[in-house]
Design an enzyme around this catalytic site. Structure first.
Site, PDB file in Angstrom:
ATOM      1  N   ASP A 200      -9.538  -5.369  -4.570  1.00 40.73           N
ATOM      2  CA  ASP A 200      -8.986  -4.383  -3.650  1.00 40.73           C
ATOM      3  C   ASP A 200      -9.917  -3.170  -3.625  1.00 40.73           C
ATOM      4  O   ASP A 200     -10.027  -2.448  -4.617  1.00 40.73           O
ATOM      5  CB  ASP A 200      -7.584  -3.984  -4.109  1.00 40.73           C
ATOM      6  CG  ASP A 200      -6.830  -3.145  -3.089  1.00 40.73           C
ATOM      7  OD1 ASP A 200      -7.471  -2.348  -2.384  1.00 40.73           O
ATOM      8  OD2 ASP A 200      -5.591  -3.293  -3.014  1.00 40.73           O
TER       9      ASP A 200
ATOM     10  N   SER B  18       0.830  -1.205   0.000  1.00 36.19           N
ATOM     11  CA  SER B  18       0.000   0.000   0.000  1.00 36.19           C
ATOM     12  C   SER B  18       0.868   1.259   0.000  1.00 36.19           C
ATOM     13  O   SER B  18       1.683   1.448  -0.904  1.00 36.19           O
ATOM     14  CB  SER B  18      -0.953  -0.044   1.196  1.00 36.19           C
ATOM     15  OG  SER B  18      -1.976   0.919   1.066  1.00 36.19           O
TER      16      SER B  18
ATOM     17  N   HIS C 289      -7.489  -5.795  -0.169  1.00 33.02           N
ATOM     18  CA  HIS C 289      -6.305  -4.959   0.016  1.00 33.02           C
ATOM     19  C   HIS C 289      -5.374  -5.549   1.070  1.00 33.02           C
ATOM     20  O   HIS C 289      -4.170  -5.654   0.861  1.00 33.02           O
ATOM     21  CB  HIS C 289      -6.729  -3.545   0.420  1.00 33.02           C
ATOM     22  CG  HIS C 289      -5.600  -2.572   0.494  1.00 33.02           C
ATOM     23  ND1 HIS C 289      -4.855  -2.208  -0.611  1.00 33.02           N
ATOM     24  CD2 HIS C 289      -5.079  -1.877   1.541  1.00 33.02           C
ATOM     25  CE1 HIS C 289      -3.934  -1.333  -0.258  1.00 33.02           C
ATOM     26  NE2 HIS C 289      -4.031  -1.117   1.044  1.00 33.02           N
TER      27      HIS C 289
END
Length: 273
Positions: free
Chosen positions: A224, A95, A253
């Site tokens: 995601d 991320s 995610h």
């Protein structure tokens, strides 16, 4: 506990497990190095030196008022690498940490970073603009800022459902995993958490991605809900000279459950290759 000190006096906490070629893990927002514990153990068990740090403002690192920006995050990581004397480094980022890994490799890692791995990463850029018409509108990120500045405890509890795809039918994500997300999120300083929303949404990594010439493995879940694959990995793979993309069907995610098991096997294979 082990810390390095940056040029502006921030103390950056890090974990350092095992021995061998160094593999450095950068965590996502708003978490800490604890989010990578399973992978740290996996790497150390297989003959690598596994290292993960708490980004400034997060976890056990100094909650600085200034420096909550991607250039400083990458410089902090460079300080960690320099002070530990690490060579032939492999960087792994999830991320926001994926953005940190990419910027570090492009701007500080020439001749020393040999491989890059990202999972659910924010590059090339998330926010909608004239040059990025497919991005998310600023109102999405304003809502995140409002949640952080308001009842952030409840905001993080609610966010955990989307983060892990627990709002999808058939999800096997446990209450314990959602609780862990909330626990780590509550350790980040309010200023860092708030500032980092602009960092992960507005930082443009296009030139960083173009500058990478080492092998790169890009992992992304097809479901995601935090960093949509069409706005991130599908674009990033087109910008990197030597990148491989794997799409994890139905994966969220957060790296957990079946997604984590498959990703960890792929991670180990790529690092060993």
């Amino acid at each position: 506990m082990p810390y390095i000190t940056t040029t502006d006096g921030a103390e950056i906490f890090y974990k350092d497990w095992g021995s061998g070629q160094p593999v450095i893990f950068s965590h996502g927002w708003p978490l800490s190095s604890d989010a990578w514990d399973v992978e740290l153990k996996l790497m150390a068990d297989h003959g690598f030196r596994a290292i993960a740090h708490d980004r400034r403002g997060h976890g056990r690192s100094t909650q600085t008022w200034l420096g909550n920006d991607m250039d400083t995050y990458a410089a902090d990581l460079a300080s960690l690498v320099d002070q530990l004397g690490l060579k032939d480094v492999i960087v792994v980022g999830h991320s926001t940490g994926g953005g940190e890994a990419v910027r570090f490799a492009a701007q500080h890692g020439r001749g020393n970073v040999v491989k890059v791995v990202t999972a659910g990463a924010i590059p090339p850029v998330m926010i909608k603009s004239d040059s990025n018409p497919d991005g998310a509108p600023i109102e999405v990120f304003d809502a995140i800022r409002a949640g952080v500045a308001g009842d952030r405890s409840q905001f993080y509890q609610d966010l955990a459902w989307q983060f892990f795809g627990a709002n999808r039918a058939g999800s096997k994500i446990s209450q314990g995993q959602r609780d862990q997300f909330w626990r780590l999120s509550m350790q980040v300083g309010l200023k860092a958490a708030y500032d980092c929303v602009a960092v992960f949404s507005e930082t443009d990594f296009t030139e960083d991605l173009k500058a990478l010439d080492m092998p790169m493995f890009i992992a992304h879940g097809s479901d995601d809900q935090i960093v949509p694959i069409a706005d991130a990995a599908l674009k990033s793979v087109q910008l990197v000279k030597n990148a491989t993309l794997k799409v994890y069907e139905g994966a969220p995610h957060g790296i957990a459950g079946d997604y984590q098991q498959e990703f960890d096997l792929d991670l180990l294979e790529f690092i060993r290759g």
